[in-house]
Design an enzyme around this catalytic site. Sequence first.
Site, PDB file in Angstrom:
ATOM      1  N   ASP A  10       0.833  -1.212   0.106  1.00 35.72           N
ATOM      2  CA  ASP A  10       0.154   0.106   0.093  1.00 35.72           C
ATOM      3  C   ASP A  10       0.975   1.108   0.031  1.00 35.72           C
ATOM      4  O   ASP A  10       1.636   1.484   1.013  1.00 35.72           O
ATOM      5  CB  ASP A  10      -0.914   0.166   1.359  1.00 35.72           C
ATOM      6  CG  ASP A  10      -2.028  -0.999   1.376  1.00 35.72           C
ATOM      7  OD1 ASP A  10      -2.155  -1.386   0.411  1.00 35.72           O
ATOM      8  OD2 ASP A  10      -2.517  -1.156   2.696  1.00 35.72           O
ATOM      9  N   HIS A  14      -2.673   5.504  -1.123  1.00 35.86           N
ATOM     10  CA  HIS A  14      -3.931   4.537  -1.181  1.00 35.86           C
ATOM     11  C   HIS A  14      -5.114   5.137  -0.290  1.00 35.86           C
ATOM     12  O   HIS A  14      -6.021   4.747  -0.900  1.00 35.86           O
ATOM     13  CB  HIS A  14      -3.199   3.151  -0.334  1.00 35.86           C
ATOM     14  CG  HIS A  14      -4.448   2.138  -0.315  1.00 35.86           C
ATOM     15  ND1 HIS A  14      -5.251   1.855  -1.128  1.00 35.86           N
ATOM     16  CD2 HIS A  14      -4.719   1.234   0.815  1.00 35.86           C
ATOM     17  CE1 HIS A  14      -6.063   0.828  -0.943  1.00 35.86           C
ATOM     18  NE2 HIS A  14      -5.825   0.472   0.297  1.00 35.86           N
TER      19      HIS A  14
END
Lengths: 185, 185
Positions: A10, A14
């Site tokens: 991530d 994100h």
Amino acid sequence: MLEHYGTHLDAPAHFSLGKTTVDQIPVKQLFGPAVVLDVREQGAKDPDFQLRVPHIEEWEKHHGQVSAGAIALLRTGWALRWPDAKSYRNQDTKGKMHFPGFSAEAAKLLIERKVSGLGCDTMSVEYGASEDFALHRVTLGAGLYHLENLADLSTLPETGAFLIAAPIKLEGGSGGPVRVFALLP
Amino acid sequence: MLEHYGTHLDAPAHFSLGKTTVDQIPVKQLFGPAVVLDVREQGAKDPDFQLRVPHIEEWEKHHGQVSAGAIALLRTGWALRWPDAKSYRNQDTKGKMHFPGFSAEAAKLLIERKVSGLGCDTMSVEYGASEDFALHRVTLGAGLYHLENLADLSTLPETGAFLIAAPIKLEGGSGGPVRVFALLP
């Protein structure tokens, strides 16, 4: 290419537009010593277990202060449930998932220590039953990344291993597939 | 996930069923010293240029024998044509592509030296106009992998850099996206 699938990273983008995308993460931030926080016992008893500040303090008592640039890994043992996706997700009758994670306040301490990122052998660094994604807001907001769905971490020592996280450079990606190597001491 | 797209790795299984797939390549084979073979000048004059044995012998005269476990990179300068895909592919009116590559006999010498893999800043380690894929058969057949569409290699020294090739672990994949890091001396 799917961004948040399999073993993936991530990126800070994100959760927040305008934050660092996966291709922009400085390479220096992708290399670092592994700090392994073992919660296999706690997670086996309580799948909603969250790692708290005292656990990190206890780790530091044995191994010294978490160093700047480290990558903090939560070892829950969940990877051993894979490839049984049902047991790995561990959903209740309402569909809510149950697996351990970092608490937001533990993440805040790790951010004070200037870690580069967090990782876990579950689907998310945040515990499965979380509804507010408090941890994601804290960590991604501070420019950290997450390594999720890591493979079995059981051979890693609590300190002394060195990680290389190699995400595919998807232009503008909020995350993406990542290969992670651990160099053992 | 597309296997042979962007910066990617060809696994030995790309040309031969039963050969090593991308997830099976031993990690040790993905780390190694970079041997940079510079053909920018030759490629600018002749886009069908193939690196031959004497070029490697000349490199060895300056830097010593190519070491076992090295990753041999062909630096053509082609990456600078990107993102102009037309100029990068360099197709003629019949659709045939023209860019430099390793010759099969040069690859055979590199295999004798026990290199782990070949890489290039073009679409293929084999010259664009190849019709028989002679090089692919030699290298993949010998268990080597290819790193293709590498980014600009101009800052790499001819010797002394260390490469980390991190392909995504696609189960049974004949290749796949790869992130490649170079540690400079």
